[in-house]
Motif scaffolding. Structure first.
Motif, PDB file in Angstrom:
ATOM      1  N   THR A 141       0.864  -1.187   0.000  1.00  0.00           N
ATOM      2  CA  THR A 141       0.000   0.000   0.000  1.00  0.00           C
ATOM      3  C   THR A 141       0.899   1.234   0.000  1.00  0.00           C
ATOM      4  O   THR A 141       2.094   1.150   0.313  1.00  0.00           O
ATOM      5  CB  THR A 141      -0.904   0.055   1.254  1.00  0.00           C
ATOM      6  N   LEU A 142       0.322   2.367  -0.323  1.00  0.00           N
ATOM      7  CA  LEU A 142       1.085   3.612  -0.271  1.00  0.00           C
ATOM      8  C   LEU A 142       1.463   3.943   1.163  1.00  0.00           C
ATOM      9  O   LEU A 142       2.508   4.538   1.415  1.00  0.00           O
ATOM     10  CB  LEU A 142       0.282   4.754  -0.890  1.00  0.00           C
ATOM     11  N   TYR A 143       0.616   3.567   2.117  1.00  0.00           N
ATOM     12  CA  TYR A 143       0.873   3.868   3.526  1.00  0.00           C
ATOM     13  C   TYR A 143       2.033   3.048   4.086  1.00  0.00           C
ATOM     14  O   TYR A 143       2.947   3.584   4.698  1.00  0.00           O
ATOM     15  CB  TYR A 143      -0.404   3.617   4.339  1.00  0.00           C
TER      16      TYR A 143
ATOM     17  N   ALA B 159      -6.040 -10.580  23.429  1.00  0.00           N
ATOM     18  CA  ALA B 159      -5.209 -10.521  22.224  1.00  0.00           C
ATOM     19  C   ALA B 159      -4.471  -9.196  22.146  1.00  0.00           C
ATOM     20  O   ALA B 159      -3.281  -9.149  21.797  1.00  0.00           O
ATOM     21  CB  ALA B 159      -6.068 -10.730  20.975  1.00  0.00           C
ATOM     22  N   HIS B 160      -5.133  -8.105  22.504  1.00  0.00           N
ATOM     23  CA  HIS B 160      -4.486  -6.783  22.462  1.00  0.00           C
ATOM     24  C   HIS B 160      -3.296  -6.737  23.427  1.00  0.00           C
ATOM     25  O   HIS B 160      -2.226  -6.228  23.087  1.00  0.00           O
ATOM     26  CB  HIS B 160      -5.479  -5.673  22.816  1.00  0.00           C
ATOM     27  N   ARG B 161      -3.513  -7.273  24.620  1.00  0.00           N
ATOM     28  CA  ARG B 161      -2.428  -7.329  25.600  1.00  0.00           C
ATOM     29  C   ARG B 161      -1.257  -8.151  25.052  1.00  0.00           C
ATOM     30  O   ARG B 161      -0.101  -7.773  25.193  1.00  0.00           O
ATOM     31  CB  ARG B 161      -2.959  -7.945  26.905  1.00  0.00           C
ATOM     32  N   PHE B 162      -1.567  -9.274  24.426  1.00  0.00           N
ATOM     33  CA  PHE B 162      -0.539 -10.127  23.820  1.00  0.00           C
ATOM     34  C   PHE B 162       0.269  -9.353  22.783  1.00  0.00           C
ATOM     35  O   PHE B 162       1.500  -9.335  22.832  1.00  0.00           O
ATOM     36  CB  PHE B 162      -1.205 -11.359  23.190  1.00  0.00           C
ATOM     37  N   TYR B 163      -0.414  -8.697  21.850  1.00  0.00           N
ATOM     38  CA  TYR B 163       0.293  -7.975  20.786  1.00  0.00           C
ATOM     39  C   TYR B 163       1.109  -6.810  21.331  1.00  0.00           C
ATOM     40  O   TYR B 163       2.263  -6.626  20.948  1.00  0.00           O
ATOM     41  CB  TYR B 163      -0.682  -7.476  19.717  1.00  0.00           C
ATOM     42  N   GLU B 164       0.521  -6.037  22.220  1.00  0.00           N
ATOM     43  CA  GLU B 164       1.194  -4.836  22.713  1.00  0.00           C
ATOM     44  C   GLU B 164       2.268  -5.142  23.753  1.00  0.00           C
ATOM     45  O   GLU B 164       3.376  -4.612  23.681  1.00  0.00           O
ATOM     46  CB  GLU B 164       0.177  -3.864  23.303  1.00  0.00           C
ATOM     47  N   GLU B 165       1.964  -5.983  24.717  1.00  0.00           N
ATOM     48  CA  GLU B 165       2.883  -6.202  25.833  1.00  0.00           C
ATOM     49  C   GLU B 165       3.908  -7.308  25.567  1.00  0.00           C
ATOM     50  O   GLU B 165       5.070  -7.162  25.927  1.00  0.00           O
ATOM     51  CB  GLU B 165       2.092  -6.512  27.106  1.00  0.00           C
ATOM     52  N   LYS B 166       3.490  -8.393  24.951  1.00  0.00           N
ATOM     53  CA  LYS B 166       4.413  -9.510  24.719  1.00  0.00           C
ATOM     54  C   LYS B 166       5.145  -9.416  23.394  1.00  0.00           C
ATOM     55  O   LYS B 166       6.304  -9.799  23.294  1.00  0.00           O
ATOM     56  CB  LYS B 166       3.667 -10.845  24.800  1.00  0.00           C
ATOM     57  N   MET B 167       4.455  -8.924  22.367  1.00  0.00           N
ATOM     58  CA  MET B 167       5.041  -8.944  21.029  1.00  0.00           C
ATOM     59  C   MET B 167       5.511  -7.567  20.553  1.00  0.00           C
ATOM     60  O   MET B 167       6.018  -7.435  19.458  1.00  0.00           O
ATOM     61  CB  MET B 167       4.043  -9.546  20.027  1.00  0.00           C
ATOM     62  N   ASP B 168       5.313  -6.529  21.356  1.00  0.00           N
ATOM     63  CA  ASP B 168       5.819  -5.183  21.077  1.00  0.00           C
ATOM     64  C   ASP B 168       5.228  -4.549  19.813  1.00  0.00           C
ATOM     65  O   ASP B 168       5.908  -3.849  19.085  1.00  0.00           O
ATOM     66  CB  ASP B 168       7.352  -5.211  21.009  1.00  0.00           C
TER      67      ASP B 168
ATOM     68  N   GLY C  75       9.215  -4.937   5.481  1.00  0.00           N
ATOM     69  CA  GLY C  75       9.646  -4.186   6.653  1.00  0.00           C
ATOM     70  C   GLY C  75       8.607  -4.022   7.738  1.00  0.00           C
ATOM     71  O   GLY C  75       8.906  -3.482   8.798  1.00  0.00           O
ATOM     72  N   ILE C  76       7.384  -4.466   7.489  1.00  0.00           N
ATOM     73  CA  ILE C  76       6.295  -4.275   8.448  1.00  0.00           C
ATOM     74  C   ILE C  76       5.436  -5.530   8.503  1.00  0.00           C
ATOM     75  O   ILE C  76       5.168  -6.153   7.475  1.00  0.00           O
ATOM     76  CB  ILE C  76       5.409  -3.070   8.031  1.00  0.00           C
ATOM     77  N   VAL C  77       5.002  -5.869   9.701  1.00  0.00           N
ATOM     78  CA  VAL C  77       3.941  -6.859   9.897  1.00  0.00           C
ATOM     79  C   VAL C  77       2.802  -6.117  10.582  1.00  0.00           C
ATOM     80  O   VAL C  77       3.010  -5.437  11.585  1.00  0.00           O
ATOM     81  CB  VAL C  77       4.414  -8.055  10.759  1.00  0.00           C
ATOM     82  N   SER C  78       1.613  -6.231  10.016  1.00  0.00           N
ATOM     83  CA  SER C  78       0.459  -5.490  10.512  1.00  0.00           C
ATOM     84  C   SER C  78      -0.729  -6.440  10.652  1.00  0.00           C
ATOM     85  O   SER C  78      -0.796  -7.466   9.984  1.00  0.00           O
ATOM     86  CB  SER C  78       0.133  -4.368   9.520  1.00  0.00           C
ATOM     87  N   LEU C  79      -1.663  -6.066  11.522  1.00  0.00           N
ATOM     88  CA  LEU C  79      -2.862  -6.887  11.733  1.00  0.00           C
ATOM     89  C   LEU C  79      -3.934  -6.042  12.357  1.00  0.00           C
ATOM     90  O   LEU C  79      -3.688  -4.927  12.803  1.00  0.00           O
ATOM     91  CB  LEU C  79      -2.542  -8.086  12.629  1.00  0.00           C
ATOM     92  N   SER C  80      -5.139  -6.575  12.384  1.00  0.00           N
ATOM     93  CA  SER C  80      -6.210  -5.935  13.122  1.00  0.00           C
ATOM     94  C   SER C  80      -6.754  -6.963  14.101  1.00  0.00           C
ATOM     95  O   SER C  80      -6.632  -8.159  13.899  1.00  0.00           O
ATOM     96  CB  SER C  80      -7.280  -5.395  12.169  1.00  0.00           C
ATOM     97  N   SER C  81      -7.332  -6.466  15.180  1.00  0.00           N
ATOM     98  CA  SER C  81      -7.865  -7.343  16.219  1.00  0.00           C
ATOM     99  C   SER C  81      -9.174  -6.752  16.723  1.00  0.00           C
ATOM    100  O   SER C  81      -9.239  -5.555  17.007  1.00  0.00           O
ATOM    101  CB  SER C  81      -6.850  -7.457  17.363  1.00  0.00           C
ATOM    102  N   GLY C  82     -10.200  -7.563  16.805  1.00  0.00           N
ATOM    103  CA  GLY C  82     -11.520  -7.106  17.225  1.00  0.00           C
ATOM    104  C   GLY C  82     -11.487  -6.358  18.550  1.00  0.00           C
ATOM    105  O   GLY C  82     -10.725  -6.714  19.455  1.00  0.00           O
ATOM    106  N   LEU C  83     -12.296  -5.339  18.662  1.00  0.00           N
ATOM    107  CA  LEU C  83     -12.315  -4.499  19.861  1.00  0.00           C
ATOM    108  C   LEU C  83     -12.551  -5.298  21.134  1.00  0.00           C
ATOM    109  O   LEU C  83     -12.033  -4.944  22.198  1.00  0.00           O
ATOM    110  CB  LEU C  83     -13.396  -3.420  19.733  1.00  0.00           C
TER     111      LEU C  83
ATOM    112  N   LYS D   5      -0.279   0.140  18.607  1.00  0.00           N
ATOM    113  CA  LYS D   5      -1.636   0.406  18.144  1.00  0.00           C
ATOM    114  C   LYS D   5      -1.566   1.719  17.377  1.00  0.00           C
ATOM    115  O   LYS D   5      -1.341   2.774  17.964  1.00  0.00           O
ATOM    116  CB  LYS D   5      -2.580   0.528  19.337  1.00  0.00           C
ATOM    117  N   VAL D   6      -1.764   1.677  16.054  1.00  0.00           N
ATOM    118  CA  VAL D   6      -1.545   2.866  15.232  1.00  0.00           C
ATOM    119  C   VAL D   6      -2.794   3.359  14.513  1.00  0.00           C
ATOM    120  O   VAL D   6      -2.766   4.432  13.916  1.00  0.00           O
ATOM    121  CB  VAL D   6      -0.422   2.627  14.183  1.00  0.00           C
ATOM    122  N   SER D   7      -3.866   2.577  14.533  1.00  0.00           N
ATOM    123  CA  SER D   7      -5.059   3.030  13.824  1.00  0.00           C
ATOM    124  C   SER D   7      -6.278   2.230  14.268  1.00  0.00           C
ATOM    125  O   SER D   7      -6.160   1.245  14.989  1.00  0.00           O
ATOM    126  CB  SER D   7      -4.880   2.877  12.306  1.00  0.00           C
TER     127      SER D   7
END
Length: 141
Positions: A66-68, A120-129, A107-115, A132-134
């Motif tokens: 993507t352009l982004y 899962a959010h704790r896992f991505y943010e705290e364990k996997m670094d 250069g990037i790995v991205s994903l979305s996770s249901g609100l 949350k950008v959008s």
């Protein structure tokens, strides 16, 4: 523990019981149709963690541009069997995706996770670094 790419209908079918825990709305036939089409048309890749010959975690992702983000990997699915959670399988699998991405020049790995998926959010943010950008917005037509 072994991580293996799943590349055909039989292998994808073997991953369905674990994937169904994330994608509860899918029956097996619809799941197989979607995976086949995504693999053919969008280069969707599926990998599984095997422990003792049994699939305990599954991920599906697509190389994208993507352009982004430029060239990046979009993780569509990541799930560990409910009976096997908190044993490091998800971390090993997402780490494998990250390494795969680096080796292929992404250069990037991205994903979305249901609100609602707070664990899962704790896992991505705290364990996997992950950052949350959008927000992801969706409109059903």
């Amino acid at each position: 523990m072994e991580i293996k790419e799943l590349t055909n209908r039989e292998e994808w079918k073997s991953a369905f019981p674990v994937m169904k825990q994330l994608r509860v709305h899918l029956d097996e036939e619809h799941y197989l149709q979607l995976v086949e089409e995504a693999a053919r048309s969008a280069n969707y890749k599926m990998f599984a963690v095997y422990e003792g010959g049994k699939i305990v975690a599954v991920t599906g992702f697509m190389p994208m541009m993507t352009l982004y983000n430029g060239r990046f990997i979009w993780v569509c699915d990541l799930v560990t069997d409910a009976a096997c959670r908190s044993k490091g399988y998800g971390a090993r699998l997402i780490g494998y995706v990250e390494q795969w991405a680096k080796e292929k020049g992404y250069g990037i790995v991205s994903l979305s996770s249901g609100l609602q998926r707070k664990d899962a959010h704790r896992f991505y943010e705290e364990k996997m670094d992950y950052d949350k950008v959008s927000y992801v917005f969706l409109k059903r037509l």
